[in-house]
Write an enzyme that holds these catalytic residues in place. Structure first.
Site, short mmCIF file in Angstrom:
data_model
loop_
_atom_site.label_atom_id
_atom_site.label_comp_id
_atom_site.label_asym_id
_atom_site.label_seq_id
_atom_site.Cartn_x
_atom_site.Cartn_y
_atom_site.Cartn_z
N SER A 15 44.56 107.70 67.55
CA SER A 15 44.20 106.81 68.67
C SER A 15 45.45 106.12 69.18
O SER A 15 46.49 106.08 68.50
CB SER A 15 43.16 105.76 68.24
OG SER A 15 43.71 104.88 67.28
N LEU A 17 48.79 104.57 70.56
CA LEU A 17 50.18 105.01 70.61
C LEU A 17 50.42 106.20 69.70
O LEU A 17 51.20 107.10 70.02
CB LEU A 17 51.11 103.85 70.23
CG LEU A 17 50.99 102.57 71.06
CD1 LEU A 17 52.05 101.56 70.62
CD2 LEU A 17 51.10 102.86 72.55
N ASP A 36 45.00 108.97 59.22
CA ASP A 36 44.23 107.90 59.83
C ASP A 36 42.93 107.71 59.06
O ASP A 36 42.52 108.60 58.31
CB ASP A 36 43.92 108.23 61.30
CG ASP A 36 43.69 107.00 62.16
OD1 ASP A 36 42.74 106.25 61.88
OD2 ASP A 36 44.46 106.78 63.11
N TYR A 167 51.41 88.35 61.78
CA TYR A 167 51.77 89.55 62.54
C TYR A 167 53.28 89.60 62.81
O TYR A 167 53.92 90.64 62.60
CB TYR A 167 51.00 89.57 63.86
CG TYR A 167 51.21 90.80 64.70
CD1 TYR A 167 50.67 92.02 64.30
CD2 TYR A 167 51.93 90.74 65.89
CE1 TYR A 167 50.86 93.16 65.07
CE2 TYR A 167 52.12 91.88 66.66
CZ TYR A 167 51.58 93.08 66.25
OH TYR A 167 51.77 94.20 67.02
N LYS A 171 56.00 92.47 61.52
CA LYS A 171 56.79 93.26 62.46
C LYS A 171 58.28 92.89 62.41
O LYS A 171 59.16 93.74 62.60
CB LYS A 171 56.24 93.08 63.87
CG LYS A 171 54.83 93.64 64.06
CD LYS A 171 54.75 95.13 63.72
CE LYS A 171 53.40 95.72 64.07
NZ LYS A 171 53.34 97.18 63.80
N PHE A 200 50.91 97.07 75.04
CA PHE A 200 50.60 98.42 75.48
C PHE A 200 49.10 98.63 75.40
O PHE A 200 48.40 97.98 74.62
CB PHE A 200 51.31 99.46 74.60
CG PHE A 200 52.66 99.86 75.13
CD1 PHE A 200 52.89 101.13 75.61
CD2 PHE A 200 53.70 98.94 75.17
CE1 PHE A 200 54.12 101.50 76.11
CE2 PHE A 200 54.94 99.28 75.67
CZ PHE A 200 55.16 100.58 76.15
#
Length: 262
Positions: A15, A17, A36, A167, A171, A200
Site C-alpha cells: 500500500s 509509498l 506486509d 514519531y 524518524k 504524501f
C-alpha cells in the site's frame, strides 16, 4: 547500479509509498519481495504483478517473522538466480500524542513503544537480517556494487509538530543512523540512503482530518498539495541507480517546514 533482474525487499510494500515503489521497480524489470501484514492486499498485488513478485505476511516488530520472510526471499533468489539488489524499509506508523495531556498524564509507554518498534526497531531488524545475504553476493558494475539500503524518515525528523514526540524520535533516529550504516557497509559495496518525505498521499495521511490536512498543505511552498506516491517512487529509482547517493538523507517536501502547531 542496474535495477533489472535484481531482487528488492520492500516492507510495507502492498500500500501507499511502498506499493508505488514496488510498481516502479517492477516496471524497470526488478523482482519484488513484498513484506506486509495485509495478506489480502498482498495476494492481489502479486496476482497483478505476476511471477516477478512474492508476498510474505510479515510483522516487522517480530524478529522471527522477518527472519522467515528473509529466508523465503533468499530461497526465491536461489530459484530465480536474480541476486539481491536492495531493501526498502517502508513499514511505518504514526500515533500522535502530547508528551503530557490536558489531564497532566504523560504519554503512555505503550504508545511510544508501538511507534518506535515499527518505525525504528522494525527498520533496523529488517536491514540487519538482509545484509548478510547481500555481502556475500557477487559484486557488479565498475564500482563493484552489491546493492543499496533505502530507509524512510520524515519531515518530522527535523521539524516535528506538537504531538509528534514519538514519531519524530523514530524518524530522527532513522535519519541519524544513515551515515554510520553507510560507513559500516562501504567495504562491501553496499550503500545506505534515507528519504524524508513531507505529507504524501498514503493510508496514514488519509486518516487525517480535513483541518489537519489543509493546515499542512498551507505550510508547503510549492506545490501546495500532498506528494504523490509515484513521486516518491521516482526518487527511490534514482537512489537505486545513482551510485553517488550514499550516506545521505534526501528531503522530499515541496520546501515544507512544519509549523509548531496548526
Amino acid at each position: 547500479m542496474k535495477i533489472a533482474d535484481r531482487t528488492f525487499l520492500i516492507s510495507g510494500g502492498v500500500s501507499g509509498l511502498g506499493l508505488a515503489t514496488a510498481r516502479a521497480l517492477h516496471e524497470q524489470g526488478a523482482y519484488i519481495s513484498l513484506l506486509d501484514l495485509n495478506a489480502d492486499n498482498g495476494t492481489k498485488i502479486v496476482k497483478d504483478l505476476g511471477p516477478r513478485a512474492k508476498f510474505f505476511e510479515t510483522d516487522v516488530t517480530d524478529t522471527q517473522a522477518i527472519a522467515a520472510a528473509v529466508q523465503g526471499t533468499v530461497a526465491w533468489v536461489q530459484e530465480t538466480g536474480k541476486a539481491l539488489g536492495g531493501v526498502i524499509a517502508g513499514a511505518g506508523v504514526g500515533m500522535p500524542g502530547l508528551i503530557i495531556d490536558k489531564k497532566n498524564q504523560p504519554l503512555s509507554m505503550e504508545s511510544i513503544d508501538f511507534v518506535l518498534n515499527i518505525n525504528l526497531r522494525g527498520t533496523l531488524d529488517l536491514v540487519r537480517q538482509v545484509v548478510p545475504h547481500m555481502t556475500t553476493s557477487t559484486p557488479t558494475g565498475p564500482d563493484n556494487s552489491r546493492g543499496v539500503i533505502i530507509m524512510i524518515a520524515s519531515s518530522a525528523a527535523f521539524d516535528g509538530q506538537m504531538g509528534q514526540v514519538a514519531y519524530a524520535a523514530s524518524k530522527g533516529a532513522v535519519a541519524s543512523l544513515t551515515l554510520p550504516l553507510a560507513r559500516d557497509l562501504s567495504k562491501y559495496g553496499i550503500r545506505a540512503v534515507t528519504i524524508a518525505p513531507s505529507m504524501f498521499d498514503s493510508a496514514m495521511t488519509r486518516m487525517m482530518s480535513d483541518k489537519v490536512r489543509e493546515g499542512l498543505e498551507k505550510s508547503m511552498e510549492f506545490p501546495r498539495r500532498a506528494g504523490l506516491p509515484e513521486e516518491f517512487a521516482r526518487l527511490v529509482v534514482e537512489c537505486v541507480g545513482n551510485e553517488m547517493l550514499n550516506g545521505t538523507v534526501l528531503r522530499l517536501d515541496g520546501a515544507m517546514r512544519m509549523p509548531a502547531r496548526l
